[in-house]
Design an enzyme around this catalytic site. Structure first.
Site, PDB file in Angstrom:
ATOM      1  N   ASP A   6       0.817  -1.208   0.000  1.00 16.64           N
ATOM      2  CA  ASP A   6       0.000   0.000   0.000  1.00 16.64           C
ATOM      3  C   ASP A   6       0.855   1.264   0.000  1.00 16.64           C
ATOM      4  O   ASP A   6       0.466   2.281  -0.582  1.00 16.64           O
ATOM      5  CB  ASP A   6      -0.928  -0.005   1.217  1.00 16.64           C
ATOM      6  N   GLY A   7       2.018   1.206   0.631  1.00 14.05           N
ATOM      7  CA  GLY A   7       2.903   2.371   0.647  1.00 14.05           C
ATOM      8  C   GLY A   7       3.358   2.765  -0.749  1.00 14.05           C
ATOM      9  O   GLY A   7       3.414   3.952  -1.098  1.00 14.05           O
TER      10      GLY A   7
END
Length: 574
Positions: free
Chosen positions: A362-363
């Site tokens: 997700d980063g």
């Protein structure tokens, strides 16, 4: 000669239905549902009567294949000359209630010489004929289209290569779309059953001069050619072949652009169950309407930008495979500097990219969203992390979705973002938008903060907590979830306010409409941080005010699995 003969036969059908249906308007039995039609919808008595009239005329004067909503497919007459696509009554409700906007429409295609023998050999096998016609003929084989408003007598028709015409009050007029260029000046017809968020926003924001809902799709398409409307829109995948066939020929010959909502030309098979979305307009308005309602990226050149997690060798190796795959297909791509020495490609330039492939957790996907920086560039999110709530695809699916993007066979999901203004010492500081969340948290560990929380300038609560999260629906599965916030489907138009470890048990998460404005005011003399999507930070002090609103920009993702499938996977349910 054959073309004119097909036109004359179609006109006989129109005239017969016109003559025999008028006396039935207002007859109480005309409204009775007598069966379920071949298309799966209820059939009124008036529809059956009109269809039977058409069959009688075709059997008397011609022969071929009839495709109609009520009967499905029927071989009519002795000769196999034509394919007729019929909608006996378009706007049945209007007809039954004496609303003068209902029509009958018919379109004609010529059966090719070599196909006649095959059809005749299988004349008793209707399923075979259905399949054969569907596989051999499309809506673009139609060369005659006729639509008549049975209430007013207005007659619209077109013959391939000869233009489109309107006969009204005894006068024959050649018609074609008007050259209006500004949506703000446009009059638009809509089919609004099954309202989408995009359509609701379109209506709410009054993006056009006027909107009309007439209830007869064939007539509304013809109105675009005659100039009564400037566009007609149905964003649902439910425009049926019989609904639009006659009007399609009239639009095509009258210089209207007719596509699905994503800008792809119609290529519907001549089969009763064919469905499509629909945007009809002139060439100037068409791209603007695609941008509002469809996947505008399908009609753009494809150039991929590759964003990858630098510290994960598995993600880098996948990026290298993707770059090789794109090279083999002669598809241009660009990569970040650390990867260029290994794979080549162009220097990463956001202005040159049509799509981003983000490979990581997700980063990495949030970083890709920041790189996009408000541009309308879709992200293909590939999960190489631990959870991957934001990711739509696993590594085994990436090459398949790349091919779908190249060939325009994909959908886009639009995600709302959150904007923030910091009011500090009478200065206004505008921050970047957040895809997931904005968090106000103590700068020093184990120190409590105090906030006044306002919604539209109304004080809702005084909160004492370690911090507070303002989250988008997309971010509801991130930090907000860990703080006890609810899981919210991404297309819900809302924000979530979640206290972090609140002092009072009564301080609970709050879901509010995204049309509201949220204001936080820091009350204690303790330094705090505003953290945007886990990376960008701003220092906040006592009496600073934070104003949160829905951002004007959106994030765009190439759509993969359903939200609930992804949710069950990420939560370890399956």
């Amino acid at each position: 000669m054959v073309i004119m003969e097909g036109f004359k036969i179609a006109m006989k059908v129109i005239d017969e239905i016109d003559k025999k249906i008028k006396p039935l308007i207002g007859w109480e039995k005309a409204d009775e549902v007598v069966k379920i039609g071949a298309d799966g919808t209820p059939t009124k008595r008036i529809d059956v009567i009109a269809e039977n009239m058409a069959i009688n005329i075709l059997e008397k004067f011609s022969g071929g294949i009839l495709i109609s909503e009520e009967i499905g497919l029927k071989v009519v007459g002795d000769e196999l000359e034509y394919i007729f696509i019929l909608d006996p009554i378009d706007g049945t409700y209007n007809a039954l209630k004496s609303i003068p906007i209902y029509s009958t429409s018919i379109a004609v295609a010529k059966i090719k010489g070599e196909d006649k023998k095959l059809i005749r050999e299988n004349i008793n096998n209707i399923d075979w004929i259905k399949s054969f016609i569907a596989n051999k003929y499309t809506i673009n084989d139609l060369y005659v289209g006729i639509v008549k408003n049975l209430a007013t007598g207005d007659l619209y028709y077109a013959i391939k290569g000869e233009g489109s015409f309107l006969e009204k009050d005894g006068e024959k007029i050649k018609i074609e779309t008007k050259n209006i260029k500004d949506l703000k000046e446009a009059s638009v017809g809509l089919f609004v059953y099954g309202l989408s968020n995009d359509l609701l926003e379109f209506l709410k924001e009054r993006k056009v001069r006027r909107v009309r809902l007439f209830g007869s799709m064939a007539l509304e398409m013809c109105y675009v050619v005659s100039g009564a409307l400037d566009a007609y829109i149905n964003v649902n995948e439910n425009s049926r072949l019989c609904d639009i066939a006659g009007a399609y020929v009239i639009c095509r010959e009258g210089n209207a652009i007719v596509t699905n909502k994503n800008g792809k030309p119609l290529n519907m098979k001549l089969h009763l169950m064919e469905r499509t979305s629909l945007i009809v307009s002139n060439k100037y308005l068409h791209k603007k309407l695609i941008a509002l309602f469809g996947n505008r990226w399908i009609i753009k050149p494809v150039k991929f930008g590759i964003v990858v997690r630098e510290d994960k060798e598995e993600a880098i190796n996948l990026a290298i495979e993707i770059c090789k795959y794109l090279k083999d297909k002669n598809i241009p791509f660009c990569v970040e500097d650390f990867l260029r020495e290994r794979v080549g490609g162009d220097k990463f330039d956001i202005s040159a990219i049509s799509h981003i492939i983000a490979i990581g957790g997700d980063g990495t996907i949030l970083r890709a969203s920041r790189l996009v920086n408000g541009e309308t560039i879709p992200i293909i999110a590939v999960n190489m992390g631990k959870v991957g709530f934001l990711a739509e695809f696993c590594k085994d699916e990436v090459f398949e979705i790349i091919d779908k993007v190249i060939y325009g066979e994909y959908e886009i999901e639009k995600r709302s973002k959150l904007s923030c203004k910091i009011i500090k010492d009478n200065r206004v500081i505008k921050t970047p938008s957040a895809l997931n969340e904005m968090v106000v948290i103590t700068k020093n560990p184990a120190k409590i903060l105090e906030f006044d929380v306002y919604v539209n300038d109304t004080l809702v609560e005084n909160v004492r907590a370690d911090g507070i999260i303002v989250s988008t629906p997309t971010g509801s599965t991130a930090y907000s979830l860990s703080a006890g916030g609810p899981i919210v489907e991404p297309n819900v138009d809302c924000f979530i306010i979640s206290p972090i470890c609140p002092f009072k048990l009564s301080s609970r998460p709050l879901v509010i409409s995204a049309s509201n404005r949220i204001k936080l005011k820091l009350k204690l003399e303790k330094p705090a941080l505003l953290v945007i999507d886990g990376s960008v930070e701003y220092e906040i002090n006592k009496d600073d005010e934070l104003i949160f609103e829905k951002s004007d920009s959106y994030a765009y993702f190439v759509k993969g699995q359903s939200f609930y499938n992804k949710l069950s996977r990420c939560l370890g349910i399956k």
